[in-house]
Design a protein around this motif. Sequence first.
Motif, PDB file in Angstrom:
ATOM      1  N   LEU A  13      -3.579  19.526   6.387  1.00  0.00           N
ATOM      2  CA  LEU A  13      -3.528  20.762   6.439  1.00  0.00           C
ATOM      3  C   LEU A  13      -4.809  21.338   6.794  1.00  0.00           C
ATOM      4  O   LEU A  13      -6.049  21.020   6.139  1.00  0.00           O
ATOM      5  CB  LEU A  13      -3.120  21.524   5.134  1.00  0.00           C
ATOM      6  CG  LEU A  13      -3.275  22.954   4.638  1.00  0.00           C
ATOM      7  CD1 LEU A  13      -2.517  24.081   5.751  1.00  0.00           C
ATOM      8  CD2 LEU A  13      -3.179  23.436   3.313  1.00  0.00           C
ATOM      9  N   LEU A  14      -5.086  22.313   7.782  1.00  0.00           N
ATOM     10  CA  LEU A  14      -6.618  23.013   7.911  1.00  0.00           C
ATOM     11  C   LEU A  14      -6.309  24.455   7.600  1.00  0.00           C
ATOM     12  O   LEU A  14      -5.791  25.146   8.161  1.00  0.00           O
ATOM     13  CB  LEU A  14      -6.722  22.834   9.268  1.00  0.00           C
ATOM     14  CG  LEU A  14      -6.971  21.395  10.317  1.00  0.00           C
ATOM     15  CD1 LEU A  14      -7.147  21.371  11.395  1.00  0.00           C
ATOM     16  CD2 LEU A  14      -8.027  20.672   9.456  1.00  0.00           C
ATOM     17  N   LEU A  15      -7.018  24.575   6.413  1.00  0.00           N
ATOM     18  CA  LEU A  15      -6.888  26.016   5.733  1.00  0.00           C
ATOM     19  C   LEU A  15      -8.131  26.751   6.021  1.00  0.00           C
ATOM     20  O   LEU A  15      -9.048  26.297   5.133  1.00  0.00           O
ATOM     21  CB  LEU A  15      -6.305  25.808   4.354  1.00  0.00           C
ATOM     22  CG  LEU A  15      -5.891  27.430   3.535  1.00  0.00           C
ATOM     23  CD1 LEU A  15      -4.683  27.606   4.513  1.00  0.00           C
ATOM     24  CD2 LEU A  15      -5.369  26.713   2.204  1.00  0.00           C
ATOM     25  N   GLY A  16      -7.989  27.878   6.751  1.00  0.00           N
ATOM     26  CA  GLY A  16      -9.164  28.426   7.027  1.00  0.00           C
ATOM     27  C   GLY A  16     -10.334  27.570   7.797  1.00  0.00           C
ATOM     28  O   GLY A  16     -11.308  27.541   7.649  1.00  0.00           O
ATOM     29  N   VAL A  35     -10.685  24.452   6.754  1.00  0.00           N
ATOM     30  CA  VAL A  35     -11.071  23.256   5.566  1.00  0.00           C
ATOM     31  C   VAL A  35     -10.241  22.070   5.881  1.00  0.00           C
ATOM     32  O   VAL A  35      -8.610  22.588   5.450  1.00  0.00           O
ATOM     33  CB  VAL A  35     -11.393  24.079   4.506  1.00  0.00           C
ATOM     34  CG1 VAL A  35     -11.829  22.528   3.376  1.00  0.00           C
ATOM     35  CG2 VAL A  35     -12.457  25.145   4.301  1.00  0.00           C
ATOM     36  N   PRO A  36     -10.410  21.177   6.016  1.00  0.00           N
ATOM     37  CA  PRO A  36      -9.382  19.918   6.100  1.00  0.00           C
ATOM     38  C   PRO A  36      -8.948  19.656   4.570  1.00  0.00           C
ATOM     39  O   PRO A  36      -9.683  19.325   3.726  1.00  0.00           O
ATOM     40  CB  PRO A  36     -10.234  18.705   6.967  1.00  0.00           C
ATOM     41  CG  PRO A  36     -11.467  19.135   7.450  1.00  0.00           C
ATOM     42  CD  PRO A  36     -11.870  20.335   6.414  1.00  0.00           C
ATOM     43  N   VAL A  37      -7.509  19.504   4.643  1.00  0.00           N
ATOM     44  CA  VAL A  37      -6.979  18.882   3.575  1.00  0.00           C
ATOM     45  C   VAL A  37      -6.007  17.856   4.026  1.00  0.00           C
ATOM     46  O   VAL A  37      -5.336  17.821   4.583  1.00  0.00           O
ATOM     47  CB  VAL A  37      -5.815  19.676   2.981  1.00  0.00           C
ATOM     48  CG1 VAL A  37      -5.328  19.226   1.475  1.00  0.00           C
ATOM     49  CG2 VAL A  37      -7.052  21.033   2.510  1.00  0.00           C
ATOM     50  N   ASP A  67     -16.891  19.338   2.175  1.00  0.00           N
ATOM     51  CA  ASP A  67     -15.922  20.023   1.573  1.00  0.00           C
ATOM     52  C   ASP A  67     -14.593  19.908   1.524  1.00  0.00           C
ATOM     53  O   ASP A  67     -13.571  20.592   1.253  1.00  0.00           O
ATOM     54  CB  ASP A  67     -16.384  21.533   2.047  1.00  0.00           C
ATOM     55  CG  ASP A  67     -16.133  21.618   3.543  1.00  0.00           C
ATOM     56  OD1 ASP A  67     -16.081  20.664   4.195  1.00  0.00           O
ATOM     57  OD2 ASP A  67     -15.843  23.045   4.030  1.00  0.00           O
ATOM     58  N   ALA A  68     -14.318  18.868   2.489  1.00  0.00           N
ATOM     59  CA  ALA A  68     -12.882  18.346   2.824  1.00  0.00           C
ATOM     60  C   ALA A  68     -12.124  17.842   1.555  1.00  0.00           C
ATOM     61  O   ALA A  68     -12.855  17.083   0.792  1.00  0.00           O
ATOM     62  CB  ALA A  68     -12.787  17.356   3.774  1.00  0.00           C
TER      63      ALA A  68
END
Length: 407
Positions: A317-320, A322-324, A347-348
Amino acid sequence: MRAGFGKWELTPPMGVELAGYGYYLGRCAQTVRDPLYARAVMLEAGEERTLVISCDLLGLSKQVCREVFAHAEKYGVPRQRVIIVSIHTHTGPCIKYHEGCGFVDDAYVRTVGGQICRAVDEAAADLGEVEGMTQSFHPFEGDHIYNRTVADGPVDRFVRGFTISRSGKAPICMINAACHGVFRGRVTAVSADFAGRVNQLMEEKGFASIYLNGLCGDIDPWKPTDARLEEFAQIVTDAFAAEAQPLPLKMEAGELPFTLRLTSVTEGEIRGAATHAVEVSGGADKPAARVALTWEREMLEKLAELRDTEEITCKYLLLGGVPVVAFPFEGFTMIGQEVRRILGREDALMLGCGEELLGYLPTRDDIARGAYAALESTFLYKRLPVVPGEAERLGQDMGRALERIMK
């Protein structure tokens, strides 16, 4: 963007055996310290929806995940955009049998998929307009966690996550740190361990909270007690509540394929591994030997079907922006470090115990030491050992794949 939050209780009935802390313990639930939940966040941007689900369990099974995927499709969320992880508590029940570490209560397990789906229903019903989204990314201090596989090994001492503010609804917080869920010890009280306490603390502040555990295969609490659990949960929530950075209201999600290489074995090698385990354990009647002998029998029964590769996927997931990433393993810290190094994104969020839990994914050096995660853990998970270097290769491949997506 719209976002919704839901949760539904997963607490098992009393008498169910609790998972972990050793073999054949018969450690059955007698009381409930704190309830177990499935928590779900539904995200909607334009016509696309994504689900992030965290369960207060050791891990999940393929069958339970399939049930959730089918239910999510009713809300227009394809399985490629459904991230399911577990917090890996050792004071909850097994959903999939791990030899010697907790017998599965089939009647309870049959209800788990449906209970997770109820959390999804709640999240869909709770969808509200997003007013803003911020990112938390802060280091934390203290001696509450350590690398249990090697002295002075890497430890991820950061709290990461997101706060989603909504119009007329409680803000949603998604919190990530990394530690094995073993603060409680060999108790008979059901508990979500430190992750449950993190969620409780955030709920007391007025948030709808979902804790997402990191790659904790090599990370344990140091000198765990209930008091230390409380301290660690407070440290995590305090770090999360520190200064946050605004994020754009955008998202992208999907899955990344990977071909996992497993050790090719012969009948003789299977028998040899089991024999060695019996010798090291001190006799065939020892608990660890029983686990190894069960593995030997089952591997030999399906020897002709064993393969030296396995197709897996990691959800992202790329939320805003930011990688998850969610990995289906009790992964080691180094895997996340590789992804972050390639992306240049400390910050990932790197999550462990995704979907059906496939066991440990040890690093090359851990395999060379012949440590617990490298061989003995494969007996209880009823799997073949991985080829040395697969953990490193997975981190590198996932990092490069995300790098291409984010360009």
